[in-house]
Design a protein around this motif. Structure first.
Motif, PDB file in Angstrom:
ATOM      1  N   MET A 117      19.246  70.894 -42.080  1.00  0.00           N
ATOM      2  CA  MET A 117      18.227  71.306 -42.943  1.00  0.00           C
ATOM      3  C   MET A 117      18.826  71.796 -44.306  1.00  0.00           C
ATOM      4  N   GLU A 118      18.433  70.988 -45.195  1.00  0.00           N
ATOM      5  CA  GLU A 118      19.011  71.368 -46.591  1.00  0.00           C
ATOM      6  C   GLU A 118      17.590  71.760 -47.642  1.00  0.00           C
ATOM      7  N   LEU A 119      18.236  72.565 -48.578  1.00  0.00           N
ATOM      8  CA  LEU A 119      17.211  72.991 -49.416  1.00  0.00           C
ATOM      9  C   LEU A 119      17.125  72.591 -51.045  1.00  0.00           C
ATOM     10  N   LEU A 120      16.437  72.424 -51.906  1.00  0.00           N
ATOM     11  CA  LEU A 120      16.790  72.197 -53.063  1.00  0.00           C
ATOM     12  C   LEU A 120      15.668  73.137 -53.763  1.00  0.00           C
ATOM     13  N   GLU A 121      16.352  74.226 -54.465  1.00  0.00           N
ATOM     14  CA  GLU A 121      15.502  75.102 -55.212  1.00  0.00           C
ATOM     15  C   GLU A 121      15.387  74.620 -56.710  1.00  0.00           C
ATOM     16  N   CYS A 122      14.090  74.519 -57.037  1.00  0.00           N
ATOM     17  CA  CYS A 122      13.853  73.830 -58.212  1.00  0.00           C
ATOM     18  C   CYS A 122      12.434  74.120 -58.949  1.00  0.00           C
ATOM     19  N   THR A 123      12.132  73.696 -60.190  1.00  0.00           N
ATOM     20  CA  THR A 123      11.157  73.766 -60.773  1.00  0.00           C
ATOM     21  C   THR A 123      10.551  72.348 -60.755  1.00  0.00           C
ATOM     22  N   LEU A 124       8.961  72.490 -60.378  1.00  0.00           N
ATOM     23  CA  LEU A 124       8.484  71.016 -60.457  1.00  0.00           C
ATOM     24  C   LEU A 124       7.125  71.036 -61.314  1.00  0.00           C
ATOM     25  N   SER A 125       6.961  69.969 -62.199  1.00  0.00           N
ATOM     26  CA  SER A 125       5.742  69.960 -62.954  1.00  0.00           C
ATOM     27  C   SER A 125       5.040  68.777 -62.504  1.00  0.00           C
ATOM     28  N   ILE A 126       3.943  69.100 -61.808  1.00  0.00           N
ATOM     29  CA  ILE A 126       3.105  68.216 -61.141  1.00  0.00           C
ATOM     30  C   ILE A 126       1.764  67.972 -61.832  1.00  0.00           C
ATOM     31  N   ASP A 127       1.668  66.685 -62.054  1.00  0.00           N
ATOM     32  CA  ASP A 127       0.310  66.182 -62.755  1.00  0.00           C
ATOM     33  C   ASP A 127      -0.720  65.932 -61.545  1.00  0.00           C
ATOM     34  N   ASP A 128      -0.121  64.946 -60.613  1.00  0.00           N
ATOM     35  CA  ASP A 128      -1.225  64.474 -59.676  1.00  0.00           C
ATOM     36  C   ASP A 128      -0.376  64.888 -58.369  1.00  0.00           C
ATOM     37  N   LEU A 129      -1.088  65.829 -57.543  1.00  0.00           N
ATOM     38  CA  LEU A 129      -0.527  66.225 -56.437  1.00  0.00           C
ATOM     39  C   LEU A 129      -0.432  65.354 -55.309  1.00  0.00           C
ATOM     40  N   ASP A 130      -1.667  64.429 -55.278  1.00  0.00           N
ATOM     41  CA  ASP A 130      -1.579  63.445 -54.075  1.00  0.00           C
ATOM     42  C   ASP A 130      -0.511  62.571 -54.410  1.00  0.00           C
ATOM     43  N   SER A 131      -0.232  62.000 -55.746  1.00  0.00           N
ATOM     44  CA  SER A 131       0.992  61.024 -55.955  1.00  0.00           C
ATOM     45  C   SER A 131       2.317  61.734 -55.548  1.00  0.00           C
ATOM     46  N   PHE A 132       2.410  63.148 -55.740  1.00  0.00           N
ATOM     47  CA  PHE A 132       3.764  63.913 -55.647  1.00  0.00           C
ATOM     48  C   PHE A 132       4.045  63.864 -54.358  1.00  0.00           C
ATOM     49  N   VAL A 133       2.759  64.125 -53.312  1.00  0.00           N
ATOM     50  CA  VAL A 133       3.155  64.031 -51.935  1.00  0.00           C
ATOM     51  C   VAL A 133       3.366  62.718 -51.472  1.00  0.00           C
ATOM     52  N   ALA A 134       2.675  61.562 -51.859  1.00  0.00           N
ATOM     53  CA  ALA A 134       3.190  60.287 -51.288  1.00  0.00           C
ATOM     54  C   ALA A 134       4.498  59.839 -51.734  1.00  0.00           C
ATOM     55  N   GLU A 135       4.884  60.301 -53.029  1.00  0.00           N
ATOM     56  CA  GLU A 135       6.532  60.101 -53.272  1.00  0.00           C
ATOM     57  C   GLU A 135       7.318  60.879 -52.535  1.00  0.00           C
TER      58      GLU A 135
END
Length: 165
Positions: A1-19
């Motif tokens: 398991m690896e983690l990426l701590e970050c900031t996300l700026s999401i315009d379209d949640l469905d597209s982000f989840v698909a990506e």
């Protein structure tokens, strides 16, 4: 398991989840993005992954998708709609992206290339104890009755999900 701590700026949640799903498929990795406010440190997510995988191995999983099962265990809830509060949402998010299995590092590199990726950030360093206590329903009297850390109490909630099935 690896983690990426970050900031996300999401315009379209469905597209982000698909990506995320597509990146996961490419690298044989399960990816899940969490709102960092609801994560009580790396051990919290590690325990959730362990319990979710055990549930899947036993055929006792609630979700068909491994990433959603991670979310259920991390949230300490069996209802997907209630657990989704722990996920990221549209707009700016202090986040933690979990990668487990396959080429984890390569998958997280691809996450860094997404349009929603706004940069790395230390999102797990300072916990918002009030948010965690409210989300995991840990009253002040419970905290006063034990010398366990808040992280340990959250992990207990995660483990109790196994008992409450």
């Amino acid at each position: 398991m690896e983690l990426l701590e970050c900031t996300l700026s999401i315009d379209d949640l469905d597209s982000f989840v698909a990506e995320l799903g597509a990146i996961g498929e490419t690298h044989g990795t399960t990816l899940q993005a969490f709102d960092a406010r609801y994560v009580a440190g790396p051990h919290h997510l590690k325990r959730a992954v362990e319990l979710a995988d055990r549930s899947i191995a036993r055929g006792e999983n609630v979700a068909r998708d491994r990433a959603v099962e991670f979310l259920l265990y991390a949230a300490g809830r069996r209802q997907i709609d209630r657990a989704l509060e722990m996920g990221v949402d549209r707009g700016e998010n202090r986040a933690v992206v979990l990668a487990d299995g396959g080429a984890e590092a390569a998958a997280l590199e691809d996450v860094r290339e997404l349009a929603a990726f706004a940069g790395t950030a230390s999102t797990l360093e300072a916990l918002d104890e009030d948010v965690l206590q409210e989300f995991f329903e840990i009253p002040d009297r419970e905290r006063a009755a034990t010398d366990a850390s808040l992280g340990a109490l959250v992990r207990e909630r995660v483990a109790l999900l196994e008992v409450e099935k």
